[in-house]
Write a protein that holds these residues in place. Structure first.
Motif, mmCIF file in Angstrom:
data_model
loop_
_atom_site.group_PDB
_atom_site.id
_atom_site.type_symbol
_atom_site.label_atom_id
_atom_site.label_comp_id
_atom_site.label_asym_id
_atom_site.label_seq_id
_atom_site.Cartn_x
_atom_site.Cartn_y
_atom_site.Cartn_z
ATOM 1 N N GLN A 31 -8.428 -3.539 -10.976
ATOM 2 C CA GLN A 31 -8.682 -5.325 -9.983
ATOM 3 C C GLN A 31 -8.935 -4.315 -8.671
ATOM 4 O OE1 GLN A 31 -7.797 -8.448 -10.689
ATOM 5 N NE2 GLN A 31 -8.069 -6.852 -12.868
ATOM 6 N N GLY A 32 -9.159 -2.935 -8.555
ATOM 7 C CA GLY A 32 -9.571 -2.393 -7.152
ATOM 8 C C GLY A 32 -8.931 -1.205 -7.403
ATOM 9 N N PRO A 33 -8.447 -0.302 -6.195
ATOM 10 C CA PRO A 33 -8.178 1.248 -6.418
ATOM 11 C C PRO A 33 -6.622 0.983 -5.156
ATOM 12 C CG PRO A 33 -9.871 0.909 -4.494
ATOM 13 C CD PRO A 33 -10.276 -0.445 -5.335
ATOM 14 N N VAL A 34 -6.709 -0.430 -4.790
ATOM 15 C CA VAL A 34 -5.077 -0.197 -3.753
ATOM 16 C C VAL A 34 -5.061 -2.029 -4.051
ATOM 17 C CG1 VAL A 34 -4.425 -0.119 -1.376
ATOM 18 C CG2 VAL A 34 -5.985 1.658 -2.197
ATOM 19 N N CYS A 35 -3.380 -1.778 -4.076
ATOM 20 C CA CYS A 35 -2.525 -3.581 -4.396
ATOM 21 C C CYS A 35 -1.514 -3.453 -3.674
ATOM 22 C CB CYS A 35 -2.712 -3.455 -5.296
ATOM 23 S SG CYS A 35 -1.464 -2.664 -6.589
ATOM 24 N N GLU A 36 -1.441 -4.621 -3.104
ATOM 25 C CA GLU A 36 0.229 -4.464 -2.273
ATOM 26 C C GLU A 36 0.719 -5.232 -3.092
ATOM 27 O OE1 GLU A 36 1.388 -7.497 1.394
ATOM 28 O OE2 GLU A 36 -0.452 -7.689 1.212
ATOM 29 N N GLY A 43 10.246 -6.594 2.273
ATOM 30 C CA GLY A 43 9.154 -5.767 3.302
ATOM 31 C C GLY A 43 8.298 -5.209 1.804
ATOM 32 N N ARG A 44 7.036 -4.553 2.218
ATOM 33 C CA ARG A 44 5.704 -4.302 0.989
ATOM 34 C C ARG A 44 5.814 -3.319 1.545
ATOM 35 N NH1 ARG A 44 0.952 -7.149 4.420
ATOM 36 N NH2 ARG A 44 1.112 -5.455 6.150
ATOM 37 N N THR A 78 15.682 -2.634 9.493
ATOM 38 C CA THR A 78 17.380 -3.005 8.958
ATOM 39 C C THR A 78 17.997 -3.584 10.189
ATOM 40 O OG1 THR A 78 17.414 -1.031 8.987
ATOM 41 C CG2 THR A 78 16.556 -1.908 7.186
ATOM 42 N N GLY A 79 17.299 -2.374 11.148
ATOM 43 C CA GLY A 79 18.379 -3.291 12.747
ATOM 44 C C GLY A 79 19.397 -2.268 12.772
ATOM 45 N N GLY A 311 1.736 1.799 10.574
ATOM 46 C CA GLY A 311 3.631 1.292 10.232
ATOM 47 C C GLY A 311 4.404 0.913 8.269
ATOM 48 N N GLU A 312 3.585 1.318 7.587
ATOM 49 C CA GLU A 312 3.181 0.716 6.657
ATOM 50 C C GLU A 312 3.912 1.719 5.344
ATOM 51 O OE1 GLU A 312 2.507 -2.605 5.350
ATOM 52 O OE2 GLU A 312 2.524 -3.333 7.284
ATOM 53 N N ILE A 313 4.415 1.399 3.784
ATOM 54 C CA ILE A 313 4.545 2.350 3.416
ATOM 55 C C ILE A 313 3.083 2.045 2.120
ATOM 56 C CG2 ILE A 313 6.152 2.930 1.669
ATOM 57 C CD1 ILE A 313 6.759 3.118 4.444
ATOM 58 N N VAL A 314 2.915 3.608 2.558
ATOM 59 C CA VAL A 314 1.760 4.086 0.755
ATOM 60 C C VAL A 314 2.398 4.434 0.095
ATOM 61 C CG1 VAL A 314 0.046 4.881 0.401
ATOM 62 C CG2 VAL A 314 0.348 4.153 3.293
ATOM 63 N N ILE A 315 2.040 3.751 -1.007
ATOM 64 C CA ILE A 315 2.755 5.277 -2.433
ATOM 65 C C ILE A 315 1.721 5.817 -3.416
ATOM 66 C CG2 ILE A 315 4.206 4.828 -4.955
ATOM 67 C CD1 ILE A 315 6.194 2.879 -3.711
#
Length: 416
Positions: A31-36, A43-44, A78-79, A311-315
């Protein structure tokens, strides 16, 4: 390609994925090299699954491993005020330049392939001692009794920890492995205090009485390669957590692979000199790392046509990259000891490439060879379909690996 149903929303965290991730990852790559993907709770994250894009992401300085930046993002989401413990925030795996650079230089100077190679006789002795304890058991578990403890005691010995303290290191390592470093408290706090106190005392002793070990080498390095006491302490923590976890996953995975691939096993046992060339293919196939330690974007980053905001998490999914048919066009799901350039990403890439890669290879080679040299008739005690993997986001360890030492099940100590 075999048709695969569309994965569920939380596909990365399902037991189906844990036990057999490869069909799902093949679909995701198509489907592609990167997915959300959504993260359970809130979060995501963005998952990179193809080899070239994964390699690119691992080397991109805008994808940060700085633990202080990560905890800042956690606090914002999370605050809650969360602060990384000093034992976990002063080693090179959790830092970026400029702080990462002198740490990398110091570790590279002290933690050399030569020092790892010098560990071979000690690892043989450790492996044999563990096997002696398992030899009389009708159906021993090669994970809890062998693959898990072998890297812990080997790394403890590398650091200069005396043998009488190895049982404590096994206990501390097991407790830290099971804990969530973000949600600290209770058992993890106690374990961290105990291990920290021990390592501080060890460092103080090595300052006065250096030996031929890694801690002594770090303490007594030349001025331009010398770390602070806290940096040495934090490095020791990193070795006792990330170092032994990934190596234990690799040792168990290679043992399991050889128990189900007797042709390849017998070939390597008959040609001991071919282990070096075969190890990268074994590591690619086993993929002891499921995902690299997560990164966080410090500015918008475009990977494979997908722009990931700040500011996004990348795995980075190593399991997928190591089986990407674009990089490995010839039967990527098979073990092929003659494969040309099996350039896996299990040890990372770029400035965060694993400093202990060579030691992991030494422990795995020696540990695997000793099992099959001492017990050439060893067999799985269950059908291969019954083997299960632990639910773990970073590593991919088998839960158990029950074996029988002899084909006729007659237990004897006349081996080795």
């Amino acid at each position: 390609m075999t048709a695969t149903p569309k994965p569920s929303k939380y596909w990365m965290f399902t037991n189906e994925f844990t036990q057999n991730p490869f069909p799902i990852l093949e679909y995701i790559r198509s489907q592609g090299p990167v997915c959300e993907v959504p993260l359970p709770g809130a979060g995501r994250a963005w998952v990179v699954t193809r080899y070239e894009e994964a390699k690119e992401a691992l080397a991109d300085p805008r994808l940060s491993r700085d633990i202080h930046y990560h905890y800042k993002l956690i606090a914002e989401r999370t605050g809650q005020r969360v602060v990384p413990p000093p034992e976990n925030s002063n080693h090179l795996a959790n830092l970026e330049p400029p702080r990462h650079t002198p740490l990398r230089r110091a570790i590279s100077f002290a933690f050399t392939p030569r020092r790892a190679e010098a560990m071979r006789p000690k690892v043989v002795a450790m492996a044999d001692e563990l096997l002696d304890k398992l030899a009389d058991q009708a159906s021993p578990d090669l994970i809890s009794g062998y693959a898990d403890p072998l890297p812990v005691i080997a790394i403890a010995a590398l650091m200069g920890v005396p043998a009488e303290s190895w049982p404590d290191f096994l206990r501390w390592s097991t407790a830290l492995r099971a804990a969530d470093p973000v949600m600290a408290g209770g058992e993890m706090d106690r374990t961290t205090r105990e291990l920290s106190a021990y390592l501080r005392a060890l460092i103080a002793r090595k300052e006065k009485e250096p030996g031929d070990d890694l801690i002594s080498a770090l303490i007594h390095a030349d001025a331009d390669k010398r770390l602070t006491g806290m940096e040495i302490l934090s490095t020791a923590f990193a070795l006792m957590t990330g170092g032994n976890d990934t190596t234990a996953s690799l040792v168990g995975g290679v043992l399991g692979t050889f128990l189900t691939h007797p042709k390849e096993r017998d070939r390597l046992l008959a040609e001991p000199g071919s282990w070096g060339a075969a190890m990268d293919e074994l590591i690619r196939y086993v993929s002891p790392i499921g995902n690299t330690l997560q990164r966080a974007t410090t500015e918008p980053v475009t990977i494979g046509g997908t722009t990931i905001p700040t500011g996004e998490i990348v795995i980075i999914n190593v399991l997928s990259a190591n089986r990407d048919e674009r990089q490995f066009p010839d039967h990527p799901d098979e073990l092929d000891l003659d494969r040309e350039k099996p350039t896996h990403l299990s040890f990372g890439f770029g400035i965060h490439y694993c400093s202990g890669a060579h030691l992991a290879k030494v422990i795995t080679e020696v540990g695997t060879r000793r099992v099959f040299e001492r017990f050439p008739e060893v067999r799985l005690a269950v059908d291969p379909s019954e083997l299960r993997y632990q639910q773990n986001v970073v590593t991919r360890p088998l839960e158990t690996l029950p074996v029988r030492w002899y084909a006729d099940n007659a237990m004897s100590r006349g081996v080795g």
